[in-house]
Write a protein that holds these residues in place. Structure first.
Motif, PDB file in Angstrom:
ATOM      1  N   ASN A  41      21.702  23.777  36.612  1.00  0.00           N
ATOM      2  CA  ASN A  41      22.045  24.598  37.779  1.00  0.00           C
ATOM      3  C   ASN A  41      23.453  24.320  38.305  1.00  0.00           C
ATOM      4  OD1 ASN A  41      21.306  26.715  39.515  1.00  0.00           O
ATOM      5  ND2 ASN A  41      20.769  25.284  41.140  1.00  0.00           N
ATOM      6  N   ILE A  42      24.368  23.980  37.410  1.00  0.00           N
ATOM      7  CA  ILE A  42      25.744  23.675  37.812  1.00  0.00           C
ATOM      8  C   ILE A  42      26.510  24.936  38.206  1.00  0.00           C
ATOM      9  CG2 ILE A  42      27.947  22.716  37.012  1.00  0.00           C
ATOM     10  CD1 ILE A  42      26.244  20.736  35.329  1.00  0.00           C
ATOM     11  N   GLN A  43      26.228  26.057  37.548  1.00  0.00           N
ATOM     12  CA  GLN A  43      26.832  27.355  37.862  1.00  0.00           C
ATOM     13  C   GLN A  43      28.362  27.326  37.799  1.00  0.00           C
ATOM     14  OE1 GLN A  43      24.861  29.166  41.397  1.00  0.00           O
ATOM     15  NE2 GLN A  43      23.545  27.358  41.340  1.00  0.00           N
ATOM     16  N   PRO A  44      28.933  27.026  36.621  1.00  0.00           N
ATOM     17  CA  PRO A  44      30.388  26.889  36.498  1.00  0.00           C
ATOM     18  C   PRO A  44      31.136  28.208  36.329  1.00  0.00           C
ATOM     19  CG  PRO A  44      29.399  26.509  34.387  1.00  0.00           C
ATOM     20  CD  PRO A  44      28.260  26.746  35.362  1.00  0.00           C
ATOM     21  N   ARG A  45      30.549  29.305  36.788  1.00  0.00           N
ATOM     22  CA  ARG A  45      31.184  30.607  36.586  1.00  0.00           C
ATOM     23  C   ARG A  45      31.455  31.284  37.918  1.00  0.00           C
ATOM     24  NH1 ARG A  45      25.215  31.223  34.830  1.00  0.00           N
ATOM     25  NH2 ARG A  45      24.441  31.264  36.951  1.00  0.00           N
ATOM     26  N   GLU A  46      32.525  32.085  37.914  1.00  0.00           N
ATOM     27  CA  GLU A  46      32.895  32.891  39.064  1.00  0.00           C
ATOM     28  C   GLU A  46      33.251  34.277  38.535  1.00  0.00           C
ATOM     29  OE1 GLU A  46      35.182  30.579  42.267  1.00  0.00           O
ATOM     30  OE2 GLU A  46      35.701  29.542  40.396  1.00  0.00           O
ATOM     31  N   PHE A  47      33.324  35.244  39.416  1.00  0.00           N
ATOM     32  CA  PHE A  47      33.488  36.628  39.008  1.00  0.00           C
ATOM     33  C   PHE A  47      34.613  37.286  39.801  1.00  0.00           C
ATOM     34  CE2 PHE A  47      29.150  35.129  38.896  1.00  0.00           C
ATOM     35  CZ  PHE A  47      28.807  35.314  37.563  1.00  0.00           C
ATOM     36  N   ILE A  48      35.386  38.119  39.128  1.00  0.00           N
ATOM     37  CA  ILE A  48      36.442  38.885  39.790  1.00  0.00           C
ATOM     38  C   ILE A  48      36.119  40.367  39.623  1.00  0.00           C
ATOM     39  CG2 ILE A  48      38.904  39.429  39.899  1.00  0.00           C
ATOM     40  CD1 ILE A  48      39.423  36.723  38.484  1.00  0.00           C
ATOM     41  N   ILE A  49      35.900  41.058  40.730  1.00  0.00           N
ATOM     42  CA  ILE A  49      35.724  42.509  40.703  1.00  0.00           C
ATOM     43  C   ILE A  49      37.112  43.122  40.746  1.00  0.00           C
ATOM     44  CG2 ILE A  49      34.875  44.522  41.966  1.00  0.00           C
ATOM     45  CD1 ILE A  49      32.568  42.738  42.987  1.00  0.00           C
ATOM     46  N   ILE A  50      37.428  43.923  39.746  1.00  0.00           N
ATOM     47  CA  ILE A  50      38.766  44.499  39.625  1.00  0.00           C
ATOM     48  C   ILE A  50      38.672  46.014  39.813  1.00  0.00           C
ATOM     49  CG2 ILE A  50      40.809  44.709  38.150  1.00  0.00           C
ATOM     50  CD1 ILE A  50      39.344  42.380  36.456  1.00  0.00           C
ATOM     51  N   THR A  51      39.317  46.517  40.865  1.00  0.00           N
ATOM     52  CA  THR A  51      39.366  47.963  41.111  1.00  0.00           C
ATOM     53  C   THR A  51      40.793  48.469  41.212  1.00  0.00           C
ATOM     54  OG1 THR A  51      39.145  47.589  43.488  1.00  0.00           O
ATOM     55  CG2 THR A  51      37.106  48.032  42.258  1.00  0.00           C
ATOM     56  N   ASP A  52      41.762  47.570  41.214  1.00  0.00           N
ATOM     57  CA  ASP A  52      43.172  47.928  41.292  1.00  0.00           C
ATOM     58  C   ASP A  52      43.605  48.555  39.969  1.00  0.00           C
ATOM     59  OD1 ASP A  52      46.104  47.146  40.631  1.00  0.00           O
ATOM     60  OD2 ASP A  52      45.993  46.923  42.818  1.00  0.00           O
ATOM     61  N   SER A  53      44.021  49.828  40.013  1.00  0.00           N
ATOM     62  CA  SER A  53      44.344  50.560  38.784  1.00  0.00           C
ATOM     63  C   SER A  53      45.511  49.938  38.016  1.00  0.00           C
ATOM     64  CB  SER A  53      44.628  52.033  39.089  1.00  0.00           C
ATOM     65  OG  SER A  53      45.707  52.155  39.984  1.00  0.00           O
ATOM     66  N   GLU A  54      46.451  49.350  38.726  1.00  0.00           N
ATOM     67  CA  GLU A  54      47.586  48.704  38.052  1.00  0.00           C
ATOM     68  C   GLU A  54      47.125  47.463  37.274  1.00  0.00           C
ATOM     69  OE1 GLU A  54      51.318  48.051  36.537  1.00  0.00           O
ATOM     70  OE2 GLU A  54      50.443  49.844  37.435  1.00  0.00           O
ATOM     71  N   SER A  82      30.864  21.720  33.398  1.00  0.00           N
ATOM     72  CA  SER A  82      29.593  21.714  32.676  1.00  0.00           C
ATOM     73  C   SER A  82      29.807  21.735  31.169  1.00  0.00           C
ATOM     74  CB  SER A  82      28.777  22.952  33.083  1.00  0.00           C
ATOM     75  OG  SER A  82      27.623  23.073  32.292  1.00  0.00           O
ATOM     76  N   ASP A  83      28.934  21.043  30.455  1.00  0.00           N
ATOM     77  CA  ASP A  83      28.940  21.099  28.990  1.00  0.00           C
ATOM     78  C   ASP A  83      28.361  22.413  28.490  1.00  0.00           C
ATOM     79  OD1 ASP A  83      30.017  18.547  28.797  1.00  0.00           O
ATOM     80  OD2 ASP A  83      28.057  17.577  28.637  1.00  0.00           O
ATOM     81  N   TRP A  84      27.712  23.161  29.364  1.00  0.00           N
ATOM     82  CA  TRP A  84      27.018  24.391  28.966  1.00  0.00           C
ATOM     83  C   TRP A  84      27.673  25.639  29.542  1.00  0.00           C
ATOM     84  CZ3 TRP A  84      24.381  20.381  31.562  1.00  0.00           C
ATOM     85  CH2 TRP A  84      23.815  19.447  30.696  1.00  0.00           C
ATOM     86  N   TRP A  85      28.965  25.569  29.830  1.00  0.00           N
ATOM     87  CA  TRP A  85      29.638  26.690  30.479  1.00  0.00           C
ATOM     88  C   TRP A  85      29.622  27.945  29.623  1.00  0.00           C
ATOM     89  CZ3 TRP A  85      34.155  28.967  28.658  1.00  0.00           C
ATOM     90  CH2 TRP A  85      34.837  28.273  27.653  1.00  0.00           C
ATOM     91  N   VAL A  86      29.685  27.813  28.302  1.00  0.00           N
ATOM     92  CA  VAL A  86      29.668  28.999  27.434  1.00  0.00           C
ATOM     93  C   VAL A  86      28.305  29.676  27.509  1.00  0.00           C
ATOM     94  CG1 VAL A  86      29.818  29.815  25.046  1.00  0.00           C
ATOM     95  CG2 VAL A  86      31.451  28.112  25.887  1.00  0.00           C
ATOM     96  N   GLU A  87      27.239  28.886  27.432  1.00  0.00           N
ATOM     97  CA  GLU A  87      25.891  29.443  27.525  1.00  0.00           C
ATOM     98  C   GLU A  87      25.656  30.068  28.901  1.00  0.00           C
ATOM     99  OE1 GLU A  87      26.739  26.424  26.436  1.00  0.00           O
ATOM    100  OE2 GLU A  87      25.784  26.123  24.476  1.00  0.00           O
TER     101      GLU A  87
END
Length: 168
Positions: A41-54, A82-87
């Motif tokens: 449950n380390i959760q080593p991921r973050e997300f970027i919502i991209i709506t800028d057309s440029e 985390s050692d499991w970041w890819v998974e």
């Protein structure tokens, strides 16, 4: 849409028509990625919502498909956490792909061509140097009906109790 229907309908779409994507739908897609399983449950991921057309236009350097949509979601991971970041990333992406279909949109998992220009793309999105930008999901509507890639039949890939045993 029911889960198994979304699984059956999901396909990789590379030709999109421009369509507006509701920000709440994008948040729901990201939330599906957020709640995906994560090793310890380390959760080593973050997300970027991209709506800028440029930014989307610039990111087409990774794959032309990105310029054809009005939104995309990038997945950023910290390999030091985390050692499991890819998974963990893969679980998030699959959840987001299914959520995308359930909401009536289409997508494709962009990774290989992105990794070729990862450092450049990180600069476009201001991703810190110590993080990895490993996936971009363009979100939109398919330009044509298209088809789903052929999958091997269930009985060809299923074994019972040991490898090679094809009977129940």
């Amino acid at each position: 849409m029911k889960l198994f229907e979304a699984i059956e309908k999901r396909r990789s779409v590379r030709d999109f028509e421009k369509t507006d994507i509701l920000i709440n739908d994008l948040k729901r897609i990201v939330d599906a990625g957020r709640v995906a399983p994560s090793g310890s449950n380390i959760q080593p991921r973050e997300f970027i919502i991209i709506t800028d057309s440029e930014k989307l236009r610039k990111l087409s350097k990774a794959q032309d498909t990105v310029t054809e949509v009005s939104a995309a979601i990038a997945v950023v991971c910290d390999p030091e956490e985390s050692d499991w970041w890819v998974e963990d990333m893969a679980a998030s992406v699959e959840n987001m792909l299914l959520a995308t279909v359930a909401l009536g949109y289409d997508s494709v998992w962009i990774e290989g061509t992105l990794l070729d220009v990862e450092d450049w793309a990180k600069d476009v999105l201001d991703v810190p140097e110590d993080k990895r930008l490993v996936t971009i999901l363009p979100i939109g509507k398919a330009a044509s009906e298209g088809t789903r890639a052929r999958k091997k039949p269930l009985d060809e890939v299923t074994h019972y109790n040991r490898y090679g045993n094809k009977s129940e």
